[in-house]
Design an enzyme around this catalytic site. Structure first.
Site, short mmCIF file in Angstrom:
data_model
loop_
_atom_site.label_atom_id
_atom_site.label_comp_id
_atom_site.label_asym_id
_atom_site.label_seq_id
_atom_site.Cartn_x
_atom_site.Cartn_y
_atom_site.Cartn_z
N LYS A 1 32.08 21.42 38.35
CA LYS A 1 33.19 21.04 37.69
C LYS A 1 34.77 20.35 38.65
O LYS A 1 35.28 20.17 39.85
CB LYS A 1 33.88 23.25 38.31
CG LYS A 1 33.01 24.24 37.38
CD LYS A 1 33.47 25.44 37.31
CE LYS A 1 33.69 26.41 39.03
NZ LYS A 1 33.87 27.37 38.84
N THR B 1 46.47 30.19 37.97
CA THR B 1 44.54 30.15 37.37
C THR B 1 43.63 30.39 38.26
O THR B 1 42.40 30.45 38.30
CB THR B 1 44.32 28.21 37.98
OG1 THR B 1 44.48 28.17 39.60
CG2 THR B 1 45.23 26.70 37.68
N GLY C 1 40.89 33.23 38.48
CA GLY C 1 39.98 33.35 38.32
C GLY C 1 38.82 32.34 36.85
O GLY C 1 38.19 32.93 36.18
N THR C 2 39.36 31.22 37.32
CA THR C 2 39.23 30.59 36.33
C THR C 2 37.64 30.52 36.34
O THR C 2 37.03 30.03 35.53
CB THR C 2 39.57 29.10 35.66
OG1 THR C 2 40.26 28.32 37.71
CG2 THR C 2 41.18 29.00 35.77
N GLY C 3 37.37 30.23 37.28
CA GLY C 3 35.78 30.09 37.92
C GLY C 3 35.27 31.38 37.43
O GLY C 3 33.13 31.12 36.39
N CYS C 4 35.83 32.37 37.79
CA CYS C 4 34.97 33.39 36.84
C CYS C 4 34.85 33.27 35.55
O CYS C 4 33.14 33.39 34.85
CB CYS C 4 35.42 34.30 37.77
SG CYS C 4 35.56 34.93 38.95
#
Ligand code: PXL
Length: 248
Positions: free
Chosen positions: A160, A193, A195-198
């Site tokens: 990412k 941003t 929590g974008t990965g979750c």
């Protein structure tokens, strides 16, 4: 088709922006049925993590067994695990499951707090081997040894680019034996941003659970994250949450 049953094995974020809470919102908004095995508790807001408590490995195993044994599972997302013992028990439970697994190798929160120690990161090895897809961000990929080490492991991963520099964000899908696939888009200028990965990993898991091929699942999940970023409500004094609830 009935809703895919998606199990999130991850940490709880009291502020609702990341972790289990982001996963439940994401899975639900995409039409999945969300279940959880809570691997750690965090007390946090948009400015930082105040306290972390690990769940016992037995309790994590019992939550997984409860979901798998009764309702059943079509896809799994793994997030913050909190301890090497929990990581080991999760790997043991997932070894027998024949469903797509998306592993977000969570190490640091958006606000900068360490969410995995060195022993927990060492225990990621088994989970990467089990996962359909591992989704490291820039520092996580570096901590895992970079592209070379991932190639040596022979695992599929989505590198990412959200926390790299530049006006374009590029995510790179690497699948052993297949051509590399990249998606680029203009960076959305926002501090919200958290929590974008979750959100991305649980979206991919849900879409894989619906039967989408990996590339399509990644593509649609990226679009969901972008839409949720654009819909961020602007809450909090730090890195605020996404607008999962407002994605159409
Ligand atoms: O985004 C990583 C992450 C994962 N899991 C939990 C978190 C965070 C970031 O804050 O709180 C529980």
């Amino acid at each position: 088709m009935s809703a895919p049953r998606v199990l999130s094995i991850a940490g709880s974020d009291s502020s609702g922006g990341a972790g289990i809470q982001a996963d439940i919102k994401t899975i639900t908004m995409l039409g999945g049925y969300a279940m959880t095995a809570i691997a750690a508790l965090t007390a946090q807001d948009t400015t930082g993590v105040r306290m972390v408590t690990a769940t016992t490995p037995d309790m994590v195993a019992a939550q997984i067994d409860a979901c798998v044994g009764d309702i059943g599972v079509d896809a799994v997302k793994i997030g913050m695990l909190g301890s090497p013992d929990v990581a080991a028990v999760v790997a043991g439970r997932l070894e027998g499951l024949r469903v797509p697994i998306v592993f977000d190798p969570v190490m640091i929160s958006t606000s900068g707090a360490a969410l995995a120690d060195a022993a927990t990161i060492a225990a990621f090895e088994r989970l990467m081997a089990l996962a359909t897809l591992t989704t490291p961000n820039v520092p996580e990929l570096a901590a895992l040894g970079g592209d070379e080490a991932m190639a040596a492991r022979g695992v599929a991963y989505l590198a990412k680019g959200g926390d790299a520099e530049g006006d374009e964000v590029t995510d790179r899908l690497v699948v052993p034996g297949a051509p590399e696939r990249c998606w680029s888009a203009p960076r959305i200028a926002t501090r919200h941003t958290h929590g974008t990965g979750c959100t991305l990993s649980s979206a991919i898991a849900t879409l894989l659970g619906m039967g989408l091929p990996l590339e399509e699942a990644v593509e649609d999940a990226r679009e969901f994250v972008r839409a949720a970023l654009l819909a961020a409500p602007g809450y909090g004094n730090g890195h605020g949450p996404l607008g999962h609830h407002a994605v159409r």
